[in-house]
Design a protein around this motif. Structure first.
Motif, short mmCIF file in Angstrom:
data_model
loop_
_atom_site.label_atom_id
_atom_site.label_comp_id
_atom_site.label_asym_id
_atom_site.label_seq_id
_atom_site.Cartn_x
_atom_site.Cartn_y
_atom_site.Cartn_z
N GLY A 37 5.23 9.82 -9.10
CA GLY A 37 5.31 9.71 -10.54
C GLY A 37 6.72 9.40 -11.01
O GLY A 37 7.34 8.44 -10.56
N GLU A 38 7.27 10.25 -11.89
CA GLU A 38 8.60 10.01 -12.43
C GLU A 38 9.70 10.16 -11.38
O GLU A 38 10.83 9.68 -11.57
N LYS A 39 9.41 10.80 -10.26
CA LYS A 39 10.40 10.96 -9.19
C LYS A 39 10.57 9.67 -8.38
O LYS A 39 11.52 9.56 -7.60
N PHE A 40 9.66 8.73 -8.55
CA PHE A 40 9.73 7.50 -7.75
C PHE A 40 10.96 6.70 -8.14
O PHE A 40 11.22 6.45 -9.32
N ASP A 41 11.73 6.28 -7.14
CA ASP A 41 12.92 5.46 -7.33
C ASP A 41 12.80 4.28 -6.38
O ASP A 41 12.77 4.47 -5.15
N ILE A 42 12.76 3.06 -6.92
CA ILE A 42 12.54 1.88 -6.10
C ILE A 42 13.67 1.69 -5.08
O ILE A 42 13.43 1.25 -3.95
N ARG A 43 14.89 2.05 -5.47
CA ARG A 43 16.02 1.90 -4.54
C ARG A 43 15.86 2.86 -3.36
O ARG A 43 16.10 2.49 -2.20
N MET A 44 15.46 4.08 -3.64
CA MET A 44 15.26 5.06 -2.56
C MET A 44 14.11 4.63 -1.66
O MET A 44 14.19 4.78 -0.43
N PHE A 45 13.05 4.12 -2.26
CA PHE A 45 11.90 3.68 -1.46
C PHE A 45 12.31 2.56 -0.50
O PHE A 45 12.01 2.61 0.70
N HIS A 46 13.00 1.55 -1.01
CA HIS A 46 13.42 0.44 -0.16
C HIS A 46 14.40 0.89 0.92
O HIS A 46 14.29 0.47 2.08
N GLU B 284 0.84 -1.20 0.00
CA GLU B 284 0.00 0.00 0.00
C GLU B 284 0.87 1.26 0.00
O GLU B 284 0.60 2.21 -0.75
N LEU B 285 1.93 1.25 0.81
CA LEU B 285 2.83 2.41 0.87
C LEU B 285 3.61 2.58 -0.43
O LEU B 285 3.82 3.70 -0.89
N ARG B 286 4.02 1.49 -1.06
CA ARG B 286 4.72 1.59 -2.34
C ARG B 286 3.78 2.15 -3.41
O ARG B 286 4.19 3.01 -4.21
N ALA B 287 2.55 1.66 -3.43
CA ALA B 287 1.59 2.17 -4.42
C ALA B 287 1.35 3.66 -4.23
O ALA B 287 1.26 4.41 -5.21
#
Length: 593
Positions: A558-567, A548-551
């Motif tokens: 949007g385009e600023k989303f970075d999976i490495r930064m999120f994790h 839910e938080l990743r979504a």
């Protein structure tokens, strides 16, 4: 107080007699009154240190290398001391003004307050009266064996501490028997299903190699005379007192405890069981979700995942029913190894394949390594398919991914990718090791365990397999769906057993009807849920919150989303209650907009 100073003080305190150690309680009480008018941050730092010190004193099986000669004190005075200490800690944390703290210290405060209050609330339930079941993780006789297999021995002082603690096992076992006697009198007993196999486990524990493996490894590097002296001493302790104590416990289980155990399986059938189960849900999921709502979430998830499984079956060209496809997966020889070594080699190959994919998903990786080893023979029959034992940088112990090689026809190849990802990398080893490597946080933050976070992360990690290039084989993908289905089924059967009065067979039948897991695995799992109520709920509840938080991050950034930064951000806090995690992650999302 600096952490290193604190650890030296702990070593000094634990060397003092009991009367001097009681000053811990006095210091906690004094902090609540704040006679020196110290600032809130100073008080919080001191309280965090005092809480960790208290944990080392009351829960020495944490296996943190500052107090290696003691077991938890299950005497009446020991139980009372823990209860009184938690009450003092609860008052102390409430006396601190959170608004007087900076942002990071507010997080330390929130985690500390949550941890203390949930432990304090649990003291009204007599959990200590049911210390032994057949569960690998929660039963106290298993913790005794864990002590011998997980204690790092690197110096002669470690040897001395190990032998002292080894010699105190008979006293601990006498205390456990006393607690179980009291449980019989009060009608607070496990289900007989939770005790199946315990006498065999106790019989198998009377094994010199099992208890002395780490000691022997250290002694093999020492001079012969010293090694022979210590070996003789250790063998004498085992044969003279420890193994007779295990024999006494085994006899007690067979003749007194198991015959008095309840036939029913639900937690609601013990005194105040419904309230106790609700508390267990609160502890394990870190939410206030009622069991019937969790049950409904489980039913929805089972329906969703089942649709994906049906679609995948159709894509393979298989023309039979769901049950027939599961039978095919459970029985076709192509899906199984013939030798334990082949299974272990295959797990190690998967682990090596994972490593180069990790930098695509994570900016920060742990320093500590891990290895793949078989589940010890003493545990394999009643153990789950695999589990993880954490690393410890302070004691020089690598993480271990234990794979079960018992009954190879219940260890299919198609489950191995998802299982390795969950238990090792990027699942438990990555998350727990990063937590232990955190800097500039109170020491307790490195060891606090929130199952919904850690197991939720493990299950979420399984879903990353697609993005890392795994599950290319349709059967392996079905294996990943099977494992996700497994955790969804848990929501249904755990609440069914403990909240709705389901029988053991009803739970087994529901599991079999919706999963490709083998019958042996299913029965082991159901017995685990019976023995360890609500723990199994944490996996899916935690995973759903992380997804839910990743979504939310993907949608809002949007385009600023970075999976490495999120994790990296998600794992930077260590384990957190889900409510605190959500607050922090949503603040992070807003900061990047």
């Amino acid at each position: 107080m600096k952490r290193i100073q604190f650890l030296f003080i702990c070593l000094f305190l634990f060397a003092l007699p009991l009367k001097a150690q009681e000053s811990i309680e006095f210091k906690i009480e004094a902090l609540s009154k704040n006679p020196d008018n110290r600032k809130e941050k100073e008080r919080l730092d001191q309280l965090a240190d005092l809480y960790f010190e208290f944990k080392l004193l009351s829960d020495p099986e944490l296996n943190i290398p500052t107090r290696q000669t003691e077991w938890r004190d299950f005497s009446d005075s020991g139980i009372k001391r823990r209860r009184d200490g938690l009450e003092l800690l609860s008052k102390a944390v409430k006396s601190i003004d959170r608004s007087g703290l900076g942002r990071e210290d507010q997080l330390n405060y929130d985690v500390l307050k949550n941890t203390i209050e949930i432990e304090n609330e649990g003291e009204k339930f007599p959990y200590q009266l049911m210390p032994i079941t057949n569960n690998l993780f929660s039963s106290y006789h298993q913790r005794i064996v864990n002590f011998s297999t997980r204690t790092a021995i690197q110096t002669n002082k470690d040897v001395d501490d190990f032998l002292i603690k080894l010699g105190k096992i008979p006293k601990l076992i006498d205390q456990l028997i006393g607690l179980m006697d009291k449980g019989i009198e009060m009608g607070i007993m496990p289900s007989k299903a939770s005790l199946k196999g315990v006498p065999d486990q106790l019989q198998n524990m009377r094994d010199n190699d099992l208890f002395l493996s780490n000691l022997n490894a250290y002694l093999s590097k020492k001079q012969t005379a010293y090694s022979e002296e210590i070996t003789d001493k250790a063998m004498g302790i085992l044969s003279g007192s420890v193994f007779p104590a295990f024999e006494k416990l085994q006899s007690y289980m067979e003749k007194s405890y198991i015959p008095n155990a309840r036939e029913s399986v639900g937690w609601k059938d013990i005194p105040d069981g419904e309230s106790w189960y609700n508390y267990r849900i609160k502890v394990e999921t870190t939410t206030s979700l009622p069991f019937h709502q969790i049950h409904e979430i489980g039913l929805r998830e089972v329906k969703r995942i089942r649709a994906e499984m049906d679609s995948l079956i159709q894509s393979t060209g298989f023309t039979g029913s769901f049950d027939e496809f599961n039978t095919f997966l459970r029985t076709d020889p192509r899906f199984f190894f013939e030798e334990p070594a082949q299974l272990l080699d295959a797990y190690r190959a998967i682990a090596k394949k994972i490593d180069p994919e990790l930098p695509k998903m994570f900016g920060k990786l742990p320093r500590m390594p891990y290895g793949v080893f078989p589940v010890p023979e003493i545990r394999e029959k009643y153990a789950t398919t695999a589990y993880y034992s954490p690393s410890s940088a302070s004691s020089g112990r690598a993480g271990i991914f234990y794979a079960n090689t018992y009954d190879l026809m219940s260890r299919p190849k198609w489950e191995m990718e998802a299982l390795t990802i969950h238990e090792a990398m990027p699942g438990h080893h990555l998350q727990i090791s990063l937590a232990q490597e955190m800097e500039d946080v109170p020491e307790f933050r490195k060891y606090v365990r929130y199952t919904a976070f850690s197991e939720g992360w493990g299950l979420y990690s399984e879903s990353l397999g697609d993005e890392m290039g795994f599950y290319k084989d349709p059967y392996s993908k079905f294996g990943q769906l099977t494992y996700e289905m497994w955790r969804a089924i848990r929501l249904v059967v755990d609440t069914g057993i403990h909240g709705m009065g389901w029988s053991r067979q009803e739970a087994i039948d529901y599991f079999k009807g919706n999963s490709a897991k083998t019958e042996h695995d299913i029965t082991v799992e159901i017995d685990r849920y019976i023995a360890w109520p609500a723990q199994a709920l944490a996996y899916k509840v935690g995973e759903l919150k992380i997804k839910e938080l990743r979504a939310a991050a993907e949608q809002q950034l949007g385009e600023k989303f970075d999976i490495r930064m999120f994790h990296d951000e998600l794992l930077s806090f260590g384990a957190l209650p889900l409510s605190i995690l959500e607050e922090r992650m949503r603040e992070w999302i807003i900061s990047l907009k």
